[in-house]
Scaffold this motif. Structure first.
Motif, PDB file in Angstrom:
ATOM      1  N   GLN A  19       0.717  -1.216   0.153  1.00  0.00           N
ATOM      2  CA  GLN A  19       0.080  -0.101  -0.096  1.00  0.00           C
ATOM      3  C   GLN A  19       0.773   1.192   0.042  1.00  0.00           C
ATOM      4  N   ILE A  20       1.914   1.376   0.749  1.00  0.00           N
ATOM      5  CA  ILE A  20       2.777   2.328   0.906  1.00  0.00           C
ATOM      6  C   ILE A  20       3.493   2.512  -0.498  1.00  0.00           C
ATOM      7  N   HIS A  21       3.919   1.640  -1.110  1.00  0.00           N
ATOM      8  CA  HIS A  21       4.645   1.786  -2.313  1.00  0.00           C
ATOM      9  C   HIS A  21       3.609   2.052  -3.654  1.00  0.00           C
ATOM     10  N   ALA A  22       2.538   1.691  -3.355  1.00  0.00           N
ATOM     11  CA  ALA A  22       1.266   2.053  -4.395  1.00  0.00           C
ATOM     12  C   ALA A  22       0.878   3.619  -4.154  1.00  0.00           C
ATOM     13  N   GLY A  66       5.254  20.101   7.963  1.00  0.00           N
ATOM     14  CA  GLY A  66       5.712  20.568   8.976  1.00  0.00           C
ATOM     15  C   GLY A  66       5.810  19.735  10.403  1.00  0.00           C
ATOM     16  N   GLN A  67       5.229  18.517  10.250  1.00  0.00           N
ATOM     17  CA  GLN A  67       5.532  17.291  11.201  1.00  0.00           C
ATOM     18  C   GLN A  67       6.632  16.593  11.088  1.00  0.00           C
ATOM     19  N   THR A  68       7.503  16.306  11.902  1.00  0.00           N
ATOM     20  CA  THR A  68       8.672  15.409  11.671  1.00  0.00           C
ATOM     21  C   THR A  68       8.249  14.014  12.085  1.00  0.00           C
ATOM     22  N   TYR A  69       8.619  13.001  11.262  1.00  0.00           N
ATOM     23  CA  TYR A  69       8.264  11.698  11.598  1.00  0.00           C
ATOM     24  C   TYR A  69       9.750  11.026  11.405  1.00  0.00           C
ATOM     25  N   SER A  70       9.781   9.499  11.860  1.00  0.00           N
ATOM     26  CA  SER A  70      10.869   8.742  11.616  1.00  0.00           C
ATOM     27  C   SER A  70      10.583   7.106  11.930  1.00  0.00           C
ATOM     28  N   PHE A  71      11.110   6.329  11.128  1.00  0.00           N
ATOM     29  CA  PHE A  71      10.966   5.055  11.359  1.00  0.00           C
ATOM     30  C   PHE A  71      12.265   4.170  11.095  1.00  0.00           C
ATOM     31  N   GLU A  72      12.275   3.138  11.501  1.00  0.00           N
ATOM     32  CA  GLU A  72      13.417   2.234  11.674  1.00  0.00           C
ATOM     33  C   GLU A  72      13.045   0.910  10.372  1.00  0.00           C
ATOM     34  N   ASP A  73      14.034   0.814   9.553  1.00  0.00           N
ATOM     35  CA  ASP A  73      13.771  -0.255   8.662  1.00  0.00           C
ATOM     36  C   ASP A  73      15.062  -1.291   8.472  1.00  0.00           C
ATOM     37  N   GLN A  74      14.828  -2.495   8.416  1.00  0.00           N
ATOM     38  CA  GLN A  74      15.889  -3.260   8.275  1.00  0.00           C
ATOM     39  C   GLN A  74      16.024  -3.450   6.766  1.00  0.00           C
ATOM     40  N   VAL A  75      17.364  -3.268   6.566  1.00  0.00           N
ATOM     41  CA  VAL A  75      17.719  -3.177   4.975  1.00  0.00           C
ATOM     42  C   VAL A  75      18.817  -4.098   4.421  1.00  0.00           C
ATOM     43  N   ARG A  86      20.519  11.678   1.850  1.00  0.00           N
ATOM     44  CA  ARG A  86      19.074  12.054   1.558  1.00  0.00           C
ATOM     45  C   ARG A  86      18.487  10.842   0.762  1.00  0.00           C
ATOM     46  N   VAL A  87      17.302  10.172   1.047  1.00  0.00           N
ATOM     47  CA  VAL A  87      16.799   9.234   0.726  1.00  0.00           C
ATOM     48  C   VAL A  87      15.236   9.761   0.353  1.00  0.00           C
ATOM     49  N   THR A  88      14.630   8.995  -0.689  1.00  0.00           N
ATOM     50  CA  THR A  88      13.369   9.055  -0.865  1.00  0.00           C
ATOM     51  C   THR A  88      12.525   8.237   0.064  1.00  0.00           C
ATOM     52  N   VAL A  89      11.269   9.032   0.538  1.00  0.00           N
ATOM     53  CA  VAL A  89      10.401   8.120   1.568  1.00  0.00           C
ATOM     54  C   VAL A  89       9.192   8.122   0.987  1.00  0.00           C
ATOM     55  N   SER A  90       8.281   7.120   0.897  1.00  0.00           N
ATOM     56  CA  SER A  90       6.973   6.979   0.448  1.00  0.00           C
ATOM     57  C   SER A  90       6.142   6.692   1.775  1.00  0.00           C
ATOM     58  N   ASP A 129      -2.058   8.719   6.647  1.00  0.00           N
ATOM     59  CA  ASP A 129      -1.247   8.335   7.961  1.00  0.00           C
ATOM     60  C   ASP A 129       0.178   8.405   7.398  1.00  0.00           C
ATOM     61  N   PRO A 130       0.743   9.760   7.311  1.00  0.00           N
ATOM     62  CA  PRO A 130       2.068  10.057   6.900  1.00  0.00           C
ATOM     63  C   PRO A 130       3.045   9.357   7.958  1.00  0.00           C
ATOM     64  N   ALA A 131       2.781   8.756   9.239  1.00  0.00           N
ATOM     65  CA  ALA A 131       3.483   8.134  10.054  1.00  0.00           C
ATOM     66  C   ALA A 131       4.052   6.721   9.628  1.00  0.00           C
ATOM     67  N   THR A 132       3.127   6.479   8.540  1.00  0.00           N
ATOM     68  CA  THR A 132       3.235   4.865   8.026  1.00  0.00           C
ATOM     69  C   THR A 132       4.126   4.989   6.678  1.00  0.00           C
ATOM     70  N   ALA A 133       5.542   4.831   6.793  1.00  0.00           N
ATOM     71  CA  ALA A 133       6.305   5.001   5.483  1.00  0.00           C
ATOM     72  C   ALA A 133       7.508   4.066   5.276  1.00  0.00           C
ATOM     73  N   ALA A 134       7.836   4.025   4.265  1.00  0.00           N
ATOM     74  CA  ALA A 134       9.047   3.086   4.026  1.00  0.00           C
ATOM     75  C   ALA A 134       9.929   3.656   2.879  1.00  0.00           C
ATOM     76  N   LEU A 135      10.974   3.274   3.031  1.00  0.00           N
ATOM     77  CA  LEU A 135      12.025   3.837   1.758  1.00  0.00           C
ATOM     78  C   LEU A 135      11.488   3.528   0.464  1.00  0.00           C
ATOM     79  N   GLY A 136      11.541   4.756  -0.397  1.00  0.00           N
ATOM     80  CA  GLY A 136      10.848   4.528  -1.626  1.00  0.00           C
ATOM     81  C   GLY A 136      11.953   5.056  -2.734  1.00  0.00           C
TER      82      GLY A 136
END
Length: 249
Positions: free
Chosen positions: A59-62, A95-104, A117-121, A126-133
Motif C-alpha cells: 500500500q505504501i509503495h502504491a 511541518g511534522q517530523t516523523y521517523s521510522f526504522e527499517d531493516q535493509v 538524503r533518501v526518498t520516503v514513500s 497516515d504520514p507516520a506509515t512510511a518506507a524507503l521509496g
C-alpha cells in the motif's frame, strides 16, 4: 486375558491409572486439543502479522505520496553468525517530523551514512506509515518477515497435525488395545542438562502369539537419576493392537 503384573515396571508412570483401569483412556483429548490450538494461534498469528506488514508495504509503495528524508541513524546486529542491518530515517510532512526504522540489505546499508538524503514513500491518510521509496526502496524486512511468517505457520500446522495423530493413536490404543506382558532387554539413562531420559529395549508377544523383539521406547525419568535403569528381565506391560501399533506402558 492378561492381567498386568502389580510389580511390572512402567516406563511412563502417568499410565498407571490406565493400566489399573482407573482411567478409561491414555492421555486427554482436551489437553491435546488445547496444545494444538495454542500452537495454531501462535503460528497463524505470526503469519497474519507478517502478511499484514507485507500488504501494508505494498500500500505504501502504491501511494503517490513521496518526500525527501535523511538517514539519522544506523546499526548492525549479529546473532548466530547472521548479521542484520538497520537504518533510521527522518522526514517531514506538512511541518511534522516523523521517523521510522527499517531493516535493509547489506548493500543499502553500505551505501548510506548519517545525513544521506533518501526518498520516503508514505500513506496520504497516515504520514507516520512510511518506507524507503524510489531508487532507495528496500523490501528486505518485509520479505524476511513473510518468510518467518510462512515458516511459523507451517510449523504450527505440522505441530497441530502431529498432535492430532498422537491423540488419534491414543484413542485407538485405548479402545482396541490389549495388555500383554513384556520384558526389558536392556536399558540406559542419558543426561541432557538437568533432564534424565530412560531408554529401554524390550520384547513382547502379541495376543496372536507373534514374538516382537528389540523394540525401543524412551521417557524422561528424573526420578531414576540415582537408581539407574531397570535390569534385563524386568517385567513390563505393553498395550497392543497389532504388531505395528503398540505402546510400552
Amino acid at each position: 486375558m492378561f492381567a498386568p503384573q502389580p510389580n511390572a515396571f512402567l516406563l511412563n508412570p502417568a499410565n498407571a491409572k490406565f493400566v489399573s483401569r482407573e482411567a478409561e483412556r491414555i492421555g486427554s483429548t482436551r489437553t491435546m486439543a488445547l496444545i494444538a490450538l495454542v500452537a495454531l494461534a501462535i503460528g497463524l498469528g505470526v503469519l497474519g502479522y507478517q502478511a499484514f506488514n507485507y500488504w501494508r508495504g505494498e500500500q505504501i509503495h502504491a501511494s503517490s505520496e513521496q518526500v525527501q528524508g535523511a538517514v539519522s541513524d544506523g546499526y548492525e546486529r549479529t546473532s548466530r553468525g547472521n548479521t542484520t542491518y538497520y537504518l533510521t530515517i527522518s522526514y517531514d510532512v506538512k511541518g511534522q517530523t516523523y521517523s521510522f526504522e527499517d531493516q535493509v540489505s547489506e548493500e543499502t546499508y553500505d551505501n548510506t551514512f548519517i545525513g544521506t538524503r533518501v526518498t520516503v514513500s508514505y500513506l496520504a491518510d497516515d504520514p507516520a506509515t512510511a518506507a524507503l521509496g524510489g531508487r532507495w526502496r528496500d523490501d528486505t524486512e518485509r520479505n524476511n518477515g513473510l518468510v518467518i511468517g510462512l515458516i511459523a505457520g507451517g510449523i504450527a500446522l505440522i505441530v497441530a497435525a502431529i498432535i492430532a495423530y498422537v491423540d488419534l493413536n491414543n484413542r485407538r490404543l485405548s479402545r482396541h488395545g490389549q495388555f500383554v506382558g513384556g520384558t526389558v532387554e536392556s536399558g540406559k539413562i542419558t543426561r541432557s542438562k538437568n533432564s534424565y531420559t530412560l531408554t529401554l529395549k524390550y520384547s513382547f508377544t502379541t495376543p496372536d502369539g507373534e514374538r516382537v523383539t528389540n523394540k525401543s521406547a524412551s521417557a524422561v525419568r528424573n526420578d531414576l537419576k540415582d537408581y539407574g535403569p531397570p535390569p534385563a528381565g524386568t517385567p513390563l506391560t505393553v498395550l497392543v493392537v497389532n504388531k505395528r501399533t503398540f505402546r510400552l506402558m
